[in-house]
Scaffold this motif. Sequence first.
Motif, PDB file in Angstrom:
ATOM      1  N   TYR A  82      -7.488   0.564   7.021  1.00 21.45           N
ATOM      2  CA  TYR A  82      -7.210   1.912   7.493  1.00 21.45           C
ATOM      3  C   TYR A  82      -6.898   1.856   8.975  1.00 21.45           C
ATOM      4  CZ  TYR A  82     -12.036   2.082   9.255  1.00 21.45           C
ATOM      5  OH  TYR A  82     -13.210   1.830   9.903  1.00 21.45           O
ATOM      6  N   GLN A  95       3.264  -2.491   0.954  1.00 17.94           N
ATOM      7  CA  GLN A  95       2.887  -1.187   0.391  1.00 17.94           C
ATOM      8  C   GLN A  95       3.565  -0.047   1.140  1.00 17.94           C
ATOM      9  OE1 GLN A  95      -1.158  -0.661  -0.852  1.00 17.94           O
ATOM     10  NE2 GLN A  95      -1.105   1.521  -0.448  1.00 17.94           N
ATOM     11  N   TRP A 101      -6.065   2.334   2.613  1.00 18.91           N
ATOM     12  CA  TRP A 101      -5.116   1.643   1.749  1.00 18.91           C
ATOM     13  C   TRP A 101      -5.898   0.611   0.944  1.00 18.91           C
ATOM     14  CZ3 TRP A 101      -3.224   1.595   7.105  1.00 18.91           C
ATOM     15  CH2 TRP A 101      -2.227   2.542   7.342  1.00 18.91           C
ATOM     16  N   THR A 115      -9.488  -3.442   1.708  1.00 22.66           N
ATOM     17  CA  THR A 115      -8.989  -2.152   2.173  1.00 22.66           C
ATOM     18  C   THR A 115      -8.623  -2.251   3.648  1.00 22.66           C
ATOM     19  OG1 THR A 115     -11.190  -1.339   2.770  1.00 22.66           O
ATOM     20  CG2 THR A 115     -10.399  -0.845   0.536  1.00 22.66           C
ATOM     21  N   LEU A 154       0.049  -4.975   3.427  1.00 18.58           N
ATOM     22  CA  LEU A 154       0.112  -3.599   3.922  1.00 18.58           C
ATOM     23  C   LEU A 154       1.557  -3.198   4.184  1.00 18.58           C
ATOM     24  CD1 LEU A 154      -1.028  -0.943   4.981  1.00 18.58           C
ATOM     25  CD2 LEU A 154      -1.348  -2.076   7.200  1.00 18.58           C
ATOM     26  N   MET A 207       0.205   7.312  -2.649  1.00 12.60           N
ATOM     27  CA  MET A 207      -0.302   6.305  -1.746  1.00 12.60           C
ATOM     28  C   MET A 207      -1.447   6.898  -0.927  1.00 12.60           C
ATOM     29  SD  MET A 207       1.318   4.048   1.421  1.00 12.60           S
ATOM     30  CE  MET A 207       2.956   4.293   0.959  1.00 12.60           C
ATOM     31  N   SER A 208      -2.373   6.054  -0.547  1.00  9.61           N
ATOM     32  CA  SER A 208      -3.490   6.466   0.293  1.00  9.61           C
ATOM     33  C   SER A 208      -3.001   6.889   1.664  1.00  9.61           C
ATOM     34  CB  SER A 208      -4.471   5.312   0.445  1.00  9.61           C
ATOM     35  OG  SER A 208      -4.961   4.913  -0.806  1.00  9.61           O
ATOM     36  N   GLY A 217      -4.416   6.006   4.466  1.00 11.00           N
ATOM     37  CA  GLY A 217      -4.657   4.975   5.468  1.00 11.00           C
ATOM     38  C   GLY A 217      -5.677   5.395   6.507  1.00 11.00           C
TER      39      GLY A 217
END
Length: 133
Positions: A24, A115, A10, A22, A112, A1-2, A4
């Motif tokens: 963040y 996720q 994300w 996206t 979000l 996973m990113s 953020g």
Amino acid sequence: MSAGTKDDPWRLTTAPGTSEYTMYRDDAADPPALVCQVGSTRLSYHASAIDDLATWLREQGDWVPLGAADENKPVVAGTIEAWGRDPVNPVGGWYGLRKGYRGRFGMYLPPLLEQLGLIELTHDARNNKARAK
């Protein structure tokens, strides 16, 4: 996973799967913010929305409609969008931070939280719902 962050945001898709965007976290902002980039449009929300929305959904105990709407459009009571504007929520009103771009809370926050593993989200063409895990 990113992570953020601005450098590693994300990567998300709206509940119906029709748009990518996206997000963040910007903890240096005042107040700390979630920055949402949808094409050339930038929206921002209180970063506390992550925990606040997850808590509220747990309190609801069942599926809640997303009810996404632009800032200047009316909302349906009992939806995530309505709660994201309600004067009785933890921030005392709008979670959106940028006037003119404060809406769509019900569109961009639930993916979000999904996720991050905090909620379940339906992925139908319309009328999506979310509930706490």
